[in-house]
Design a protein around this motif. Structure first.
Motif, mmCIF file in Angstrom:
data_model
loop_
_atom_site.group_PDB
_atom_site.id
_atom_site.type_symbol
_atom_site.label_atom_id
_atom_site.label_comp_id
_atom_site.label_asym_id
_atom_site.label_seq_id
_atom_site.Cartn_x
_atom_site.Cartn_y
_atom_site.Cartn_z
ATOM 1 N N MET A 152 0.942 -1.132 -0.004
ATOM 2 C CA MET A 152 -0.072 0.023 -0.043
ATOM 3 C C MET A 152 0.891 1.372 -0.048
ATOM 4 S SD MET A 152 -2.748 1.136 2.733
ATOM 5 C CE MET A 152 -1.552 1.812 4.008
ATOM 6 N N SER A 153 0.455 2.231 -0.774
ATOM 7 C CA SER A 153 1.351 3.441 -0.818
ATOM 8 C C SER A 153 1.253 4.216 0.642
ATOM 9 C CB SER A 153 0.678 4.306 -1.819
ATOM 10 O OG SER A 153 1.320 5.677 -1.793
ATOM 11 N N ASP A 154 2.174 5.088 0.761
ATOM 12 C CA ASP A 154 2.339 5.916 1.989
ATOM 13 C C ASP A 154 1.286 6.869 2.082
ATOM 14 O OD1 ASP A 154 4.376 4.451 3.105
ATOM 15 O OD2 ASP A 154 5.806 5.478 2.499
ATOM 16 N N THR A 155 0.470 7.115 0.954
ATOM 17 C CA THR A 155 -0.156 8.309 0.848
ATOM 18 C C THR A 155 -1.318 7.977 -0.038
ATOM 19 O OG1 THR A 155 0.681 9.725 -0.850
ATOM 20 C CG2 THR A 155 1.203 10.178 1.371
ATOM 21 N N LEU A 156 -2.613 8.579 0.146
ATOM 22 C CA LEU A 156 -3.662 8.493 -0.802
ATOM 23 C C LEU A 156 -3.668 9.504 -2.061
ATOM 24 C CD1 LEU A 156 -6.494 8.083 1.838
ATOM 25 C CD2 LEU A 156 -5.620 6.122 0.377
ATOM 26 N N ASP A 157 -4.123 9.175 -2.926
ATOM 27 C CA ASP A 157 -4.247 10.266 -4.114
ATOM 28 C C ASP A 157 -5.585 10.928 -4.163
ATOM 29 O OD1 ASP A 157 -4.333 12.060 -6.120
ATOM 30 O OD2 ASP A 157 -3.801 10.445 -7.803
ATOM 31 N N LEU A 158 -5.625 12.178 -3.198
ATOM 32 C CA LEU A 158 -6.820 12.725 -2.973
ATOM 33 C C LEU A 158 -7.595 13.337 -4.332
ATOM 34 C CD1 LEU A 158 -6.510 14.335 0.541
ATOM 35 C CD2 LEU A 158 -6.895 11.998 -0.219
ATOM 36 N N LEU A 159 -6.850 13.395 -5.498
ATOM 37 C CA LEU A 159 -7.543 13.943 -6.575
ATOM 38 C C LEU A 159 -7.935 12.895 -7.395
ATOM 39 C CD1 LEU A 159 -4.745 16.538 -7.111
ATOM 40 C CD2 LEU A 159 -7.027 17.153 -6.357
ATOM 41 N N ALA A 160 -7.722 11.598 -6.978
ATOM 42 C CA ALA A 160 -8.226 10.460 -7.755
ATOM 43 C C ALA A 160 -9.661 10.505 -7.597
ATOM 44 C CB ALA A 160 -7.397 9.125 -7.029
ATOM 45 N N ASP A 161 -10.303 9.436 -8.550
ATOM 46 C CA ASP A 161 -11.539 9.016 -8.531
ATOM 47 C C ASP A 161 -12.029 8.934 -7.115
ATOM 48 O OD1 ASP A 161 -14.072 7.618 -8.750
ATOM 49 O OD2 ASP A 161 -13.901 7.774 -11.067
ATOM 50 N N PRO A 162 -13.191 9.372 -6.571
ATOM 51 C CA PRO A 162 -13.610 8.780 -5.127
ATOM 52 C C PRO A 162 -13.943 7.351 -5.119
ATOM 53 C CG PRO A 162 -14.619 10.978 -5.862
ATOM 54 C CD PRO A 162 -14.049 10.469 -7.216
ATOM 55 N N ILE A 163 -14.433 6.837 -5.999
ATOM 56 C CA ILE A 163 -14.244 5.412 -6.068
ATOM 57 C C ILE A 163 -13.148 4.702 -5.985
ATOM 58 C CG2 ILE A 163 -15.235 3.349 -7.315
ATOM 59 C CD1 ILE A 163 -16.732 5.214 -9.213
ATOM 60 N N ASP A 164 -11.882 5.025 -6.478
ATOM 61 C CA ASP A 164 -10.691 4.560 -6.169
ATOM 62 C C ASP A 164 -10.308 4.868 -4.710
ATOM 63 O OD1 ASP A 164 -10.402 3.293 -8.663
ATOM 64 O OD2 ASP A 164 -9.699 5.229 -9.485
ATOM 65 N N LEU A 165 -10.632 6.070 -4.429
ATOM 66 C CA LEU A 165 -10.441 6.346 -2.801
ATOM 67 C C LEU A 165 -10.968 5.693 -1.614
ATOM 68 C CD1 LEU A 165 -10.377 10.193 -2.665
ATOM 69 C CD2 LEU A 165 -8.601 8.696 -1.856
ATOM 70 N N THR A 166 -12.196 5.110 -2.238
ATOM 71 C CA THR A 166 -13.192 4.399 -1.402
ATOM 72 C C THR A 166 -12.260 3.065 -1.361
ATOM 73 O OG1 THR A 166 -14.926 5.449 -1.959
ATOM 74 C CG2 THR A 166 -15.359 3.125 -0.832
ATOM 75 N N THR A 167 -12.151 2.427 -2.500
ATOM 76 C CA THR A 167 -11.159 1.259 -2.424
ATOM 77 C C THR A 167 -9.992 1.254 -1.608
ATOM 78 O OG1 THR A 167 -12.178 0.793 -4.652
ATOM 79 C CG2 THR A 167 -10.365 -0.688 -3.802
ATOM 80 N N ALA A 168 -9.252 2.252 -1.672
ATOM 81 C CA ALA A 168 -8.065 2.383 -0.987
ATOM 82 C C ALA A 168 -8.465 2.320 0.628
ATOM 83 C CB ALA A 168 -7.190 3.540 -1.264
ATOM 84 N N LEU A 169 -9.013 2.931 0.915
ATOM 85 C CA LEU A 169 -9.440 2.992 2.315
ATOM 86 C C LEU A 169 -10.281 1.731 2.784
ATOM 87 C CD1 LEU A 169 -11.285 6.723 2.542
ATOM 88 C CD2 LEU A 169 -9.205 5.922 3.266
ATOM 89 N N VAL A 170 -10.979 1.181 2.115
ATOM 90 C CA VAL A 170 -11.895 -0.035 2.617
ATOM 91 C C VAL A 170 -10.588 -1.226 2.787
ATOM 92 C CG1 VAL A 170 -13.101 -2.068 1.832
ATOM 93 C CG2 VAL A 170 -13.867 0.234 1.453
ATOM 94 N N ASP A 171 -9.418 -1.028 2.209
ATOM 95 C CA ASP A 171 -8.138 -2.096 1.817
ATOM 96 C C ASP A 171 -7.301 -1.906 3.183
ATOM 97 O OD1 ASP A 171 -9.387 -3.612 -0.023
ATOM 98 O OD2 ASP A 171 -8.097 -2.489 -1.623
ATOM 99 N N VAL A 172 -7.823 -0.742 4.032
ATOM 100 C CA VAL A 172 -6.896 -0.705 5.250
ATOM 101 C C VAL A 172 -7.644 -1.187 6.451
ATOM 102 C CG1 VAL A 172 -5.640 0.953 6.866
ATOM 103 C CG2 VAL A 172 -5.666 1.467 4.291
ATOM 104 N N ARG A 173 -7.266 -1.936 7.198
ATOM 105 C CA ARG A 173 -7.956 -2.667 8.144
ATOM 106 C C ARG A 173 -8.219 -1.552 9.345
ATOM 107 N NH1 ARG A 173 -8.479 -8.454 9.125
ATOM 108 N NH2 ARG A 173 -7.451 -9.561 7.415
ATOM 109 N N SER A 174 -9.154 -1.273 9.813
ATOM 110 C CA SER A 174 -9.476 -0.191 10.867
ATOM 111 C C SER A 174 -10.806 -0.772 11.868
ATOM 112 C CB SER A 174 -9.645 0.997 10.228
ATOM 113 O OG SER A 174 -10.797 1.251 9.282
ATOM 114 N N VAL A 175 -10.818 -1.982 12.357
ATOM 115 C CA VAL A 175 -11.735 -2.012 13.287
ATOM 116 C C VAL A 175 -11.649 -1.212 14.444
ATOM 117 C CG1 VAL A 175 -12.565 -3.840 14.897
ATOM 118 C CG2 VAL A 175 -11.732 -4.636 12.634
#
Length: 355
Positions: A1-24
């Motif tokens: 996983m990248s050290d940062t998110l690309d906040l200018l990316a498609d919000p769908i891709d942003l959602t995918t990246a966030l979901v793939d980080v465990r955060s119970v």
């Protein structure tokens, strides 16, 4: 996983990246670090601070109004639904609905907020899915309440892309009856405490809930028995019984008024309040709320449940729920969101906040 998110990316891709980080709940450090780093990189115009595993950011443009956007970073425990997977136009995975789609929309707006129409505050908070005392908003309000204040709060919880105004309150009570123990072979020598709950149950069965309309939104109250306990053995007349009742009440009643109502409904019984949370009035008459409704292009509806909008309403602000995803899928193994809802919510908030 990248050290940062690309906040200018498609919000769908942003959602995918966030979901793939465990955060119970209670384990949000990794995702909070990621959000904080990404905001510093892609939105340097924001004032950014940290509160535990909550990340706060805001513009200071001197605009007439301030809009607060809030979303929690935690999820319920993973249930064979991690990492995300995409099937056509549907994104599956823990948090897709509750509520990383909403978080992604907030991050995408934050990246573009340098010249926003309103001053904006973004609150990404921790521990929403567990007890209220650990909820990040509880800590933020206690330590830095000014970060939560504005002219409108938008909690980006799933709402099927519809503006859900305010929220209902919730109240739990216990109705306790007492009797006298006896052997069931000589039951006439005792008094059955469970049988004594019969009248309370009859009142519940006959109860007709209110359906008040507030700011054009129709709320539907509820009064339900949710638990009965009592008895000590299979051959003993029980000398104590407890009936637990949950009341969901419209926000035109305070928690105190709702409690008084239940004491009237169950007059003659021993009633104890065990949990209480006030609702939130829609506040759709506020100018900022009206602008959002216009931008959403639809008819707002009542929120038939309790959410953190009530915390903002308690600060004297109108507050709404608005985010992608079907709330009935939250906390389920089948959690998924149509990607067009993520895009649709982003487009609405972009019109409202940035155009």
């Amino acid at each position: 996983m990248s050290d940062t998110l690309d906040l200018l990316a498609d919000p769908i891709d942003l959602t995918t990246a966030l979901v793939d980080v465990r955060s119970v709940s209670g384990e949000e450090a990794e995702i909070a670090d990621l959000v904080e780093r990404s905001l510093h990189l892609h939105a340097p115009h924001l004032e950014i601070t940290r509160s535990g595993n909550s990340v706060l950011a805001r513009t200071n443009l001197g605009r007439e109004r301030r809009v607060v956007l809030a979303g929690h970073l935690d999820t319920v425990p993973i249930n064979r639904n991690f990492p995300s997977r995409r099937e056509g136009d549907v994104l599956h995975g823990c948090g897709t609905v509750d509520m990383k789609g909403g978080d992604a929309v907030m991050l995408a707006i934050a990246a573009l907020s340098e010249n926003a129409r309103h001053d904006l505050t973004f609150v990404f908070y921790d521990c929403e899915e567990i007890e209220a005392e650990r909820n990040g908003l509880t800590r933020i309000q206690r330590e830095s309440e000014d970060w939560l204040r504005g002219d409108l709060a938008i909690v980006c919880e799933p709402s099927n892309g519809t503006v859900e105004a305010g929220c209902q309150g919730t109240l739990r009570i216990e109705i306790r009856t007492s009797g006298k123990r006896a052997h069931t072979a000589r039951a006439w020598m005792g008094v059955n405490a469970i049988h004594s709950l019969g009248e309370a149950l009859r009142r519940l069965e006959a109860y007709v809930p209110r359906q008040p309309e507030i700011d054009g939104c129709q709320y539907h109250e509820g009064l339900q028995a949710v638990k009965i306990s009592g008895g000590v053995a299979g051959n003993v007349v029980p000398d104590e019984a407890v009936l637990t009742v949950n009341h969901r009440f419209a926000p035109d009643r305070s928690a105190e008024q709702a409690e008084q109502h239940l004491r009237e409904v169950f007059e003659g019984f021993d009633v104890t309040v065990t949990d209480s949370a006030a609702g939130a009035l829609p506040g759709l008459g506020a100018p900022a709320a009206q602008e959002l409704v216009v931008a959403a292009g639809g008819t707002p509806v009542a929120k038939l449940g309790w959410t953190d909008v009530a915390r903002f309403a308690a600060l004297g602000m109108p507050a709404v729920n608005f985010g992608p995803g079907d709330p009935t899928l939250a906390h389920t193994q089948e959690e998924h969101v149509p990607v067009q809802q993520i895009t649709g919510c982003f487009d609405v908030l972009k019109r409202f906040l940035l155009s």
